[in-house]
Design an enzyme around this catalytic site. Structure first.
Site, PDB file in Angstrom:
ATOM      1  N   GLU A 404       0.838  -1.218   0.000  1.00  0.00           N
ATOM      2  CA  GLU A 404       0.000   0.000   0.000  1.00  0.00           C
ATOM      3  C   GLU A 404       0.868   1.262   0.000  1.00  0.00           C
ATOM      4  O   GLU A 404       0.517   2.280   0.584  1.00  0.00           O
ATOM      5  CB  GLU A 404      -0.955   0.042   1.210  1.00  0.00           C
ATOM      6  CG  GLU A 404      -1.846  -1.166   1.388  1.00  0.00           C
ATOM      7  CD  GLU A 404      -3.007  -1.253   0.413  1.00  0.00           C
ATOM      8  OE1 GLU A 404      -3.162  -0.337  -0.410  1.00  0.00           O
ATOM      9  OE2 GLU A 404      -3.734  -2.264   0.472  1.00  0.00           O
TER      10      GLU A 404
HETATM   11  C1  LIG Z   1       3.338  -9.710  -0.116  1.00  0.00           C
HETATM   12  C2  LIG Z   1       3.157  -8.571  -1.078  1.00  0.00           C
HETATM   13  C3  LIG Z   1       1.914  -8.361  -1.654  1.00  0.00           C
HETATM   14  C4  LIG Z   1       1.750  -7.340  -2.591  1.00  0.00           C
HETATM   15  N1  LIG Z   1       0.536  -7.190  -3.224  1.00  0.00           N
HETATM   16  C5  LIG Z   1       0.459  -6.358  -4.294  1.00  0.00           C
HETATM   17  C6  LIG Z   1      -0.717  -6.352  -5.120  1.00  0.00           C
HETATM   18  O1  LIG Z   1      -1.706  -7.059  -4.858  1.00  0.00           O
HETATM   19  N2  LIG Z   1      -0.725  -5.542  -6.211  1.00  0.00           N
HETATM   20  C7  LIG Z   1       0.337  -4.745  -6.534  1.00  0.00           C
HETATM   21  O2  LIG Z   1       0.261  -4.042  -7.527  1.00  0.00           O
HETATM   22  N3  LIG Z   1       1.459  -4.718  -5.766  1.00  0.00           N
HETATM   23  C8  LIG Z   1       1.553  -5.513  -4.662  1.00  0.00           C
HETATM   24  N4  LIG Z   1       2.691  -5.525  -3.898  1.00  0.00           N
HETATM   25  C9  LIG Z   1       3.805  -4.680  -4.271  1.00  0.00           C
HETATM   26  C10 LIG Z   1       4.090  -3.587  -3.262  1.00  0.00           C
HETATM   27  O3  LIG Z   1       3.111  -2.608  -3.361  1.00  0.00           O
HETATM   28  C11 LIG Z   1       5.508  -3.076  -3.559  1.00  0.00           C
HETATM   29  O4  LIG Z   1       6.397  -4.094  -3.117  1.00  0.00           O
HETATM   30  C12 LIG Z   1       5.812  -1.762  -2.872  1.00  0.00           C
HETATM   31  O5  LIG Z   1       5.073  -0.733  -3.432  1.00  0.00           O
HETATM   32  C13 LIG Z   1       7.304  -1.396  -2.943  1.00  0.00           C
HETATM   33  O6  LIG Z   1       7.810  -1.539  -4.232  1.00  0.00           O
HETATM   34  P1  LIG Z   1       9.169  -2.367  -4.452  1.00  0.00           P
HETATM   35  O7  LIG Z   1       8.985  -3.680  -3.797  1.00  0.00           O
HETATM   36  O8  LIG Z   1       9.509  -2.344  -5.872  1.00  0.00           O
HETATM   37  O9  LIG Z   1      10.246  -1.581  -3.619  1.00  0.00           O
HETATM   38  P2  LIG Z   1      11.118  -0.350  -4.157  1.00  0.00           P
HETATM   39  O10 LIG Z   1      10.240   0.670  -4.737  1.00  0.00           O
HETATM   40  O11 LIG Z   1      12.252  -0.865  -4.966  1.00  0.00           O
HETATM   41  O12 LIG Z   1      11.692   0.209  -2.800  1.00  0.00           O
HETATM   42  C14 LIG Z   1      12.873  -0.300  -2.137  1.00  0.00           C
HETATM   43  C15 LIG Z   1      13.158   0.626  -0.971  1.00  0.00           C
HETATM   44  O13 LIG Z   1      13.455   1.950  -1.462  1.00  0.00           O
HETATM   45  C16 LIG Z   1      12.566   2.887  -0.894  1.00  0.00           C
HETATM   46  N5  LIG Z   1      12.258   3.930  -1.868  1.00  0.00           N
HETATM   47  C17 LIG Z   1      11.805   3.778  -3.132  1.00  0.00           C
HETATM   48  N6  LIG Z   1      11.592   4.966  -3.705  1.00  0.00           N
HETATM   49  C18 LIG Z   1      11.913   5.892  -2.790  1.00  0.00           C
HETATM   50  C19 LIG Z   1      11.920   7.315  -2.772  1.00  0.00           C
HETATM   51  N7  LIG Z   1      11.492   8.048  -3.812  1.00  0.00           N
HETATM   52  N8  LIG Z   1      12.332   7.931  -1.669  1.00  0.00           N
HETATM   53  C20 LIG Z   1      12.721   7.221  -0.584  1.00  0.00           C
HETATM   54  N9  LIG Z   1      12.749   5.898  -0.521  1.00  0.00           N
HETATM   55  C21 LIG Z   1      12.338   5.235  -1.618  1.00  0.00           C
HETATM   56  C22 LIG Z   1      11.349   2.075  -0.498  1.00  0.00           C
HETATM   57  O14 LIG Z   1      10.594   2.730   0.502  1.00  0.00           O
HETATM   58  C23 LIG Z   1      11.978   0.794  -0.026  1.00  0.00           C
HETATM   59  O15 LIG Z   1      12.415   0.932   1.287  1.00  0.00           O
HETATM   60  C24 LIG Z   1       2.838  -6.504  -2.911  1.00  0.00           C
HETATM   61  C25 LIG Z   1       4.078  -6.710  -2.300  1.00  0.00           C
HETATM   62  C26 LIG Z   1       4.253  -7.739  -1.410  1.00  0.00           C
HETATM   63  C27 LIG Z   1       5.614  -7.957  -0.815  1.00  0.00           C
END
Ligand SMILES: Cc1cc2nc3c(=O)[nH]c(=O)nc-3n(C[C@H](O)[C@H](O)[C@H](O)COP(=O)(O)OP(=O)(O)OC[C@H]3O[C@@H](n4cnc5c(N)ncnc54)[C@H](O)[C@@H]3O)c2cc1C
Length: 595
Positions: A404
């Site tokens: 979220e």
């Molecule tokens: C179990 C699970 C269920 C999920 N369910 C869904 C789903 O149903 N549908 C869906 O679409 N997605 C889903 N997600 C995806 C989830 O929303 C994303 O994992 C999340 O938004 C983070 O994206 P990422 O994993 O690519 O992390 P990244 O964006 O790569 O982030 C890595 C780290 O960098 C930080 N970061 C990134 N950008 C910035 C910034 N601009 N400034 C500061 N810090 C930053 C993040 O906060 C994090 O700590 C799910 C994820 C999981 C693990």
């Protein structure tokens, strides 16, 4: 904006409201409590006995449980009656989310289906789309999912590379791309999928059915927690989506995605309250059984501290989440009352409360992590055993800080949205801050604005917390004008201050409202909760404020701001040990969460 909206999003920073105007959990009606009881009975009879089977992904089990939830009407709580739902209020759906939120992986499947899986179609679908899908989603005949995240596009969700192009005969969209981390993917029937049409800069949204040609599902992800929730990657290989399944307008997808997430964030706040209460119950029951040094561990001050803190943070979160939920509900009534498009108007209400929703998402998920972490600690070595239920609670909690929108992204959003609203003159942040700045030279350390009345003195403290946040919002935005976005540490400091003061004020208002209905004895405990939280919030606000000031200010401005922060966070000392002990003793004597 029209003034007749009862409370505007973010307005809490500059406005005080009377306790009668907020909603507190104790205000739920008998009918709402009955729905809550149905949810609780369902968890007790259908979910808790099969948690291990759920976590082992027993074939077909989660789908069966969702079917049963549908038979009980619990997938349709806030679906309008015209689509086969019960048309209940947003607050009622929050209450159900709180209770069912205690259901571990099942809770994730339920929330995904009823929230991000169903609502994009309900709020942005045209009449045909709603008629086709919503009644089935309301009963569980169809299960929903939401596909935004891609391997290269997580937090930066609009950077996704999934593409849609119109087929030569104009009959369907040809969808290509890869989505990952998709909850409910193992058994969902209908997916809201975000992709860019041709070379558009922003995404569009599509309703995709599982049996459309060209969809491939990866096996289940092996996760740290919420092991029983289905999470898969999905590949769209020339997937043919009927042309009428474009959801909303072309290019509206990203807006849909974000608005749905505002709703998901506040719902997550409710979910984790349910989980926190369960973890507290595990903690106190164990502490009341386990003896060391010939004494129940619940009698040790160090354990009482943890039990009390678990209660305080849960109670405070609950106060803030339900306050915000009622404000959202009022905004939904207001916007749908003046607008012509119920779905988009409802979303406008969620958008209006983006600040509160992001704040609750962060505050609540971090609250739960604290509660489950201490639950493990209270169990000692047994907390580390997978025989004990706290093991699952601990692992399942962690995801809440990630999905979220990560807590980092949500923290940025809080301050950013406040400043954007201030710039648009929707909230008079700068005007108020200007007046407060002028007060600082006259502040005299040690000479406080005193109030004999208990509540008045707390009101003064919280008003002062707001002053601290407002002044920083103004000075920081003036200092950095266009480059503030690069100052994430400072933004985070301010967001933390905002969350704390909103939580503190919500707790104060709740307790004040309860004064009329609760007996003197229970009221004392509520005052203890408020005392401890305000005392701690003051220290934290001082720390966050000072960190920010030391990072960007110098010279006279620095001295002035430091003087302000020190003054505004100087709250009366209380016997924090005794207050926590009384809270813990109440929990210990009831042997379950009872606040
Ligand atoms: C179990 C699970 C269920 C999920 N369910 C869904 C789903 O149903 N549908 C869906 O679409 N997605 C889903 N997600 C995806 C989830 O929303 C994303 O994992 C999340 O938004 C983070 O994206 P990422 O994993 O690519 O992390 P990244 O964006 O790569 O982030 C890595 C780290 O960098 C930080 N970061 C990134 N950008 C910035 C910034 N601009 N400034 C500061 N810090 C930053 C993040 O906060 C994090 O700590 C799910 C994820 C999981 C693990």
């Amino acid at each position: 904006m029209d003034q007749s909206i009862p409370v505007k999003g973010g307005e809490f920073l500059v406005r005080e409201i009377p306790p009668e105007n907020i909603f507190i959990r104790e205000d739920f009606s008998e009918e709402q409590k009955l729905i809550g009881q149905t949810c609780q009975d369902f968890l007790d009879t259908e979910i808790f006995p099969v948690l291990d089977r759920i976590d082992s992904h027993e074939e077909g089990l989660m789908r069966q449980l969702l079917d049963k939830t549908g038979e009980l009407g619990l997938l349709a709580i806030s679906i309008p009656e015209e689509f086969g739902g019960f048309g209940q209020s947003f607050l009622t759906s929050m209450y159900a989310s709180e209770i069912l939120g205690a259901g571990f992986s099942y809770a994730v499947a339920y929330s995904c289906h009823t929230g991000i899986g169903t609502l994009p179609i309900l709020y942005y679908g045209n009449e045909e789309q709603k008629q086709k899908y919503i009644p089935k989603l309301a009963t569980g005949e169809m299960i929903g999912a939401y596909c935004l995240t891609e391997p290269g596009a997580g937090s930066d969700a609009n950077s996704g590379t999934s593409k849609a192009t119109l087929s030569a005969d104009g009959k369907c969209w040809i969808l290509n791309g890869q989505k990952m981390w998709i909850t409910n993917a193992g058994y969902a029937d209908v997916f809201t999928v975000f992709a860019k049409i041709d070379n558009d800069r922003v995404q569009s949204a599509f309703i995709v059915e599982r049996n459309f040609p060209g969809i491939v599902f990866n096996p289940e992800e092996n996760k740290m927690g919420i092991k029983g929730s289905s999470t898969r990657q999905i590949f769209f290989n020339d997937c043919q989506v009927p042309v009428e399944n474009l959801l909303g307008k072309r290019g509206e997808g990203f807006r849909i995605a974000l608005n749905i997430l505002h709703m998901g964030r506040i719902k997550l706040g409710a979910n984790v309250i349910g989980s926190a209460k369960t973890a507290i119950n595990y903690s106190v029951k164990y502490a009341n059984e386990r003896k060391q040094f010939n004494c129940l561990i619940s009698q040790f001050g160090a354990i009482k501290f943890k039990l009390a803190e678990q209660v305080i943070r849960t109670f405070v979160t609950e106060s803030a989440v339900y306050r915000a939920s009622k404000d959202i509900e009022e905004a939904i009534k207001y916007f749908t009352g003046i607008g012509e498009d119920k779905g988009r108007d409802t979303m406008e209400a969620f958008n209006q409360f983006a600040i509160e929703s992001a704040a609750m998402k962060v505050f609540a998920s971090e609250m739960l992590d604290y509660v489950v972490d201490e639950a493990v600690q209270i169990h000692g070595g047994m907390g580390y055993s997978s025989e004990m239920p706290v093991d699952r609670a601990y692992r399942d909690s962690r995801i809440n800080r990630i999905f979220e929108g990560t807590n980092e992204i949500n923290r940025l959003l809080i301050t950013d949205t406040v400043l954007k609203r201030a710039a648009k003159k929707e909230i008079p942040v700068m005007e108020e801050a200007q007046k407060i700045m002028a007060e600082i030279p006259g502040l005299k350390a040690g000479v406080k604005e005193t109030a004999q009345d208990y509540y008045k003195s707390k009101e003064v403290s919280i008003r002062n917390f707001k002053k601290a946040a407002l002044v920083l919002l103004k000075t920081v935005s003036e200092k950095y004008t266009k480059t503030l976005v690069m100052e994430q540490e400072i933004i985070n400091n301010i967001s933390d201050m905002i969350m704390l003061l909103y939580a503190a004020e919500s707790t104060l208002l709740r307790i004040k409202k309860l004064e009329k209905t609760k007996n003197a004895e229970s009221q004392k405990i509520y005052r203890d909760i408020l005392d401890v939280f305000v005392y701690d919030a003051a220290a934290l606000i001082r720390k966050f404020g000072s960190d920010a000031i030391n990072s960007f200010a110098f010279g006279e401005t620095k001295d002035l701001l430091k003087k302000g922060i020190d003054y505004w966070t100087d709250v009366e000392g209380i016997n924090i040990r005794d207050a926590r002990r009384r809270i813990a003793d109440t929990l210990i004597s009831e042997n379950k969460y009872c606040f």
